[in-house]
Every structure is written in structure tokens, then in C-alpha cells.
Design an enzyme around this catalytic site. Sequence first.
Site, PDB file in Angstrom:
ATOM      1  N   HIS B 323       2.908 -36.515 -20.863  1.00 51.59           N
ATOM      2  CA  HIS B 323       1.833 -36.722 -20.163  1.00 51.59           C
ATOM      3  C   HIS B 323       0.979 -38.273 -20.555  1.00 51.59           C
ATOM      4  O   HIS B 323       0.574 -38.575 -19.750  1.00 51.59           O
ATOM      5  CB  HIS B 323       0.568 -35.556 -20.625  1.00 51.59           C
ATOM      6  CG  HIS B 323       1.043 -34.383 -19.825  1.00 51.59           C
ATOM      7  ND1 HIS B 323       1.849 -33.647 -20.124  1.00 51.59           N
ATOM      8  CD2 HIS B 323       0.450 -33.923 -18.621  1.00 51.59           C
ATOM      9  CE1 HIS B 323       1.964 -32.568 -19.391  1.00 51.59           C
ATOM     10  NE2 HIS B 323       0.820 -32.879 -18.245  1.00 51.59           N
ATOM     11  N   GLY B 324       1.246 -38.732 -21.739  1.00 53.10           N
ATOM     12  CA  GLY B 324       0.845 -40.036 -22.155  1.00 53.10           C
ATOM     13  C   GLY B 324       1.463 -40.259 -23.314  1.00 53.10           C
ATOM     14  O   GLY B 324       1.597 -39.678 -24.302  1.00 53.10           O
TER      15      GLY B 324
END
Lengths: 309, 472
Positions: B323-324
Site C-alpha cells: 500500500h505504501g
Amino acid sequence: METNSSISSFKRFALRFLLPTAIVLAGLCVLADWLVTEFVVFQNESSGAYKMHRLFDEQHPDEIPVLGSSRAAGSYMPEHIHYQCFNYGIEKTQYRLTSILLAEELAKDKTTPIIINFDYEFFREWFGNMAHFIPNLDQPALRAFAGERHRAFYELPAVRYYGVYDDYYKTWLAERTDKNYSSRGGFFLKAEVAPAAFAAMAKKRRNTPAGWDISPQQDSAWTELLSSTARPIFVVVAPYHSSYFEALRNLPVGQAYLAKLDSLPNVTVLDFGQTNYPDDHFMNTTHLGYTGAAAFSMELGTALKQRGY
Amino acid sequence: MLFNSAEFLIFFPAVCLLYFVLPHRWRWALLLAASYYFYMSWRWEYIFIIVFSTGIDYFCGLQMMKQPTKKRRKPYLWLSLLSNLGILFTFKYYNFFATEVDKLAEALNIAYASPTLQWLLPMGISFYTFQTMSYSIDIYNDRIKAEKHLGIFALFVTFFPQLVAGPIERASNLLPQFRKHMHFSYENAVWGITKITYGFFKKVVVADRLAVYVDAVYSNPAGADSGTVILATFFFAVQIYCDFSGYSDIAIGCAKILGFDLMENFRRPYLAKSISEFWKRWHISLSTWFRDYCYIPLGGNRVVKWRWYYNLMITFLVSGFWHGAEWTFIIWGGLHGAYLVAAILLEKQVNAGARALGLYKIPKLNTLLNVLLTCGLAVFAWIFFRANNLPDALTIIQTALDFNFQLSLGALTAGTGSFNLVISVLVVGLLGLSYLLPYHLKLKYPRTFIVVTTMVIVLLGRNGDEFIYFQF
């Protein structure tokens, strides 16, 4: 055979589903647009949308207009200035938009004076909230001012207000609560700012340098516009908090410009900028609060009376 | 190009019209051109990354098909995986690791500064790289055959409805559909428009509205009280659900109008009765991807217990990292992994407790409590997902646990105004009301739904930011 079934399926979809849905939606949008425009947007006297509509589409031959930015909207209480005064102050309204509004006002067959609030950011290029312009884009001057911000969907009923309905609803509600005071276009917040919070604002202002600036083209165009009428024009500097001037680097240059405007035959400059109001008269370092607006408006009203208005 | 843009409102009907008018043999070309145009309208130069990924995976797929054994396919699989992961690492994770190396050097008193890359994260990179990796892995495992038609394969990689934010499709589902001769279908068009309308409602009415409050609180968590941070976190849970599922709905609806079936990506996740069920309802295409290509290859639950817990934690930590490139995302993923491990470890005790309290005799109450607990756990984890950094996340948690409720409107509205707060609550209520509709959205009166929802969108919609998942 298969192509025929696709075509007939599409025809059925277009005629039995899409078209009726589009017609119903269009009808609802027209209705919603009319309801919102008539009963919300143009019922908010203090909103920029209503003010532009009033200036361009209505005639008030005895009215004394106050033009300017949010400093105008929140500092000038019309009933304390003159019984025929109306506050056309709109946030982020500086030179370009004021010129358009002033030109429209001067085109009217009127002899009343005009009050223009002057900010030391007057010649900055600001646009403001599109919500003020959308209901008035039928006016060529405002449409031209909107420029590349104009979108095709602004022509569609109800859809044109998409994303800005909040602005109209909030203004409608704000005018109808007793937390605020609104009168003939002016809008004044009654809530006082806590001393500690105001001190922090003033400190931040002192550390935010600003400067007065004007280009020769702006100077020339503005002077020409002001001189194009015999109507008296009052260029008024509403009070600033003292911290503002501590950050303003070339105040004498700005004041020299005001003196130059004052030399025009129909222009009178009334500089209340450095009126030493206490902190509780202000909402922030550039805008008066309710108490300050009342005090300033009474002083301005007295100044106009002394000059025969 | 965004779905919620005037350009897309012109682009999509034009593509649909041309699609059904063109002979079947040219439709793949139209969709491919449209998909490239769709992507290039954001930044044209980044199309080369997709083209590179497409070329590598197309080549590797064909080569793997020629190899009789897995051993001989392995080098091509590695080439595909390393290429895709290399692209992902370069654009998404390099700067993160560079920063961590610098911190480590500083801690060891070594004078070193890693070079950083000032490149924009290509939109959709996490989605299309995973989609193509699944293709390569499935060929390696003999689940599918390689696609020989380069154009159709390229379309599989870049199909515009799902290119930038999923659903992450499997080749076995999507590739065969591109060869089908699709006919315009009244039912598909009506359902597709219904789905698109619902997606826009979730995005521009709910998600973008709640974002105002959430952004105000999370940008200055130190200035908020307990009530505000709790409300903002709850709002964020709804915001991210509506933002992401809204996008998925629009993608699925657009594809359906063209005749394609994309996988359902969300199934009302906040009605899950356990975290395990939550992940069968949330971002289903990603969770099944990690299940099939990470969790199961690690051994899944067919291993000794400690290894099972390890597999769960690794899968969710990697999922968080997907996700990041921030520690907050890793912690978010780790939390969910920990929830699952805890659920396994405490299953007997929880069941015994529920039995002792007589909850099994009141199934509805039991279900409600399970749903609330699952929601609570998920909402808590969202704090890390949304916070700008770890200190902010800890500040939010600290503030929430202080139970310092300032009973003032100013505090509760977080400076966004009482009007915005009221409308925020209203739109959450409207979302709840929409749950009375059949889950599959096959409505008896779709026209009424579309008209009413469109008017709600016009009157309450906001010009918000991009979809949240675009940043992944």
C-alpha cells in the site's frame, strides 16, 4: 443476425431507458436549479452571487454602493454609514473585479456617491470563489473575467452548481442564525477571538512580510476609470490591526498612491487604516469583527455627513 | 484521466459507441488504443513503463510455454518477477530504503547520503505489475496458457476500467473475455449504469465529503480532542471504503457496459463477523492475490502452527508494504496479521466466553457484537493507514485514549463548520440506507434509482481529490 440483435438492443436501451431517464433528469435539474437559485442563492444578501446579481440585474437609483473585498463585506455596516448604503463587498475582490463592478455601476443613471474599500493588496491578481460567478455568467463582463475557469457544465441547470452548493447553503444558514449579524450585504461575525489566539495571529502577521505594488498599466487604467465619472467616489481604507503595518514594507509608497488618488477631482480618500482600534475590535489582523465594524462604520458615516452626504 | 471528470464523460460513451460499431476483429485494437489514451492523458511518458512490462511478460509467457518442465520455466518466471518488482521498487520503494539507509548510517556515525529519485509514482503501478505477475506465475504453474496475441495481452495489462486502481484481474478471467464477440445488451447497459451511478455516489457524495473532516483532523492531530479524533477515524473508515469501492463500482460498471465481467472487489466489509471474513470482503482482488501468490506458496495453514502464524504475518506485512512505502502502512498490515493470529490463538477462549455469557442463545446479539468488534479492530488499524507519519498515528491514539471530550461545537466540528459535520453524518446515513438495496444491485426500478442517486450526486457531491488508491 447478431448485429441486428445488438442494434435492436441498443434502440430499446436508448428509447426505453436512456431517453426517458435523461428527460426526467433534465426536468428535475431545471426545477432544482430554479428552486436553489430563487430561494437560496438570491435570498442570501451577503453572498457574492446575490451581490453581483443585484449590481448587474437590479436598479436601485438612490443606493450608495460599497465595493471591495472581504474587508469591505465584514467592515462596512451600511445602516451606520448611510441609510441608502448597500454593501457589495465580496471576498478576494481586488482591482480587476472591482473595475468590472465599478464600470457596471457607473453605466447606471445615478448621481449617488460610490464607496470603494481600498486594500494594500488591491492590485494583486486574485479570483475568488467561482460560486459567486456561476449564477451570473450570463453577464459578458463576468464571463470574460472567469476566463479559463469557465466550464461547459456551468450552462447546465442544477449541474452548474455542482461542488458549490455548500457555499450557498452555508451562507443561507449563516444569515439566519443569531451567531452572526447581517445587514444589507454586510456580514459580521459576533464571536470574539480569544486574546491568546489573536496574539498568535498578530505574531504570525509580523513574520509575514507584505508589500504594496502596482504596475503602470493598472495605475493608468484605474485612474482613468475613476476619472470617467462625475459621481463622487470615496476611496476608503478600512482599519488594519497594527501588526499588519509592522509587516508592510513600503507603506509610504502606498500612502503616496492614495494621495495621488485624492488629487483626482471626484475622488476623496478617507484613510482609517491606522485607526488604533483595540484587539477585540478585530476578527484577525486584516478584518474587523462586529464591534470594530460598528465603530468604524459610524466614523465613516460621520465623515460622509461632514462632506454633505 | 479521472472517472469523475468531464473528459471521461465524453471519452467513455465515445469508446462504447465505437466498440459496438466496429467489427469484432478490431475491437481489441480500439480498447487498447483507448486504454493507452486513458493512461497517457495523465502523463504520456509513463506509458513506456507499461509497454516495457507488457513486452517482458509477453515474452516470458511465450517462452515458459515452450518449456516442458518448471525447472526450465523458472528463469523466465524470475525475469518477469524481477522486471515487475524492479519497476515497482524503483518508482515506489527506492526512496524509502534510501532514507532508511541514511538513518542507519547516521546512527552508526557514518557520513553517507543516498541519492534519491525525484520521479513521480506512475499511476496504477502497484496494480498492473501485480496483474502481470499473476499471469506469469499462473503460466509457470500450468494454470493457464500464454496469450499469443500481443495486442490482446497488452489489453489485458492496460484495460482502462481497471488499469489504475483495480480490481486486479486474473488472466483466466479476463483474457478469454477479450476474444468473445460481445453484443450490446440492454441488461448489461442498465446494470452497468446503475453500478457506475452508485460508485459515483460513494465517491463524490460520501468519500469526498468525509475527507474534509478527516483531513482537517489528521493534518493537525495535536489540536484535536478525543471525540474529534474518534469521529475522524470512524469517518476515514467510511471514506476509504467509499472511495475505493466507489472506484471499483465505476470500473466494474464501465466494463459491464462493454460486456466484460470484472471481479467484485468489495462485499460490504464492515458487516464482517471476523477479521478473516473482513479480508474476504475488503479489496478482494488484492487479498486473493496475496492468498494465492504469497500465503499459499509459503505453506498457508498446512504447516506447523508457528509457521502458520509466520505465514500470516509475512503476508499481511507485505500487503501493508504494497500500500505504501511508509512504516505506517507496514504497521497497518502487521496489525491485521496480528489480529488473525490472535483470533486463532484465542479462538477457544473467545468461544468459551461467548458460551458462558449465553451469546450463542441470542444469535443476533452474538452476530452484532462480532460485527462491532471486527469494525472496531479495523477502524483502529486505519489510524496507521491514514496518519501522515508514525508520531501522528501515536498522537491520534493517545488523544483518543485520553478520553478528553471537549463539549464544544468548535472542537467537534474540527474547524470545518457545523454544516459540513451535519452533512457528513447525513451522507453516512444515506450510505447506510443504500444497504437496504440488494447487494448485487439488480434492481426492480433501476431508472428510479439512477434518477434519485444522480440528483443526490448533483446536490451533495463535492469536487474532491483523486481516488485514494491512485497513490498506490
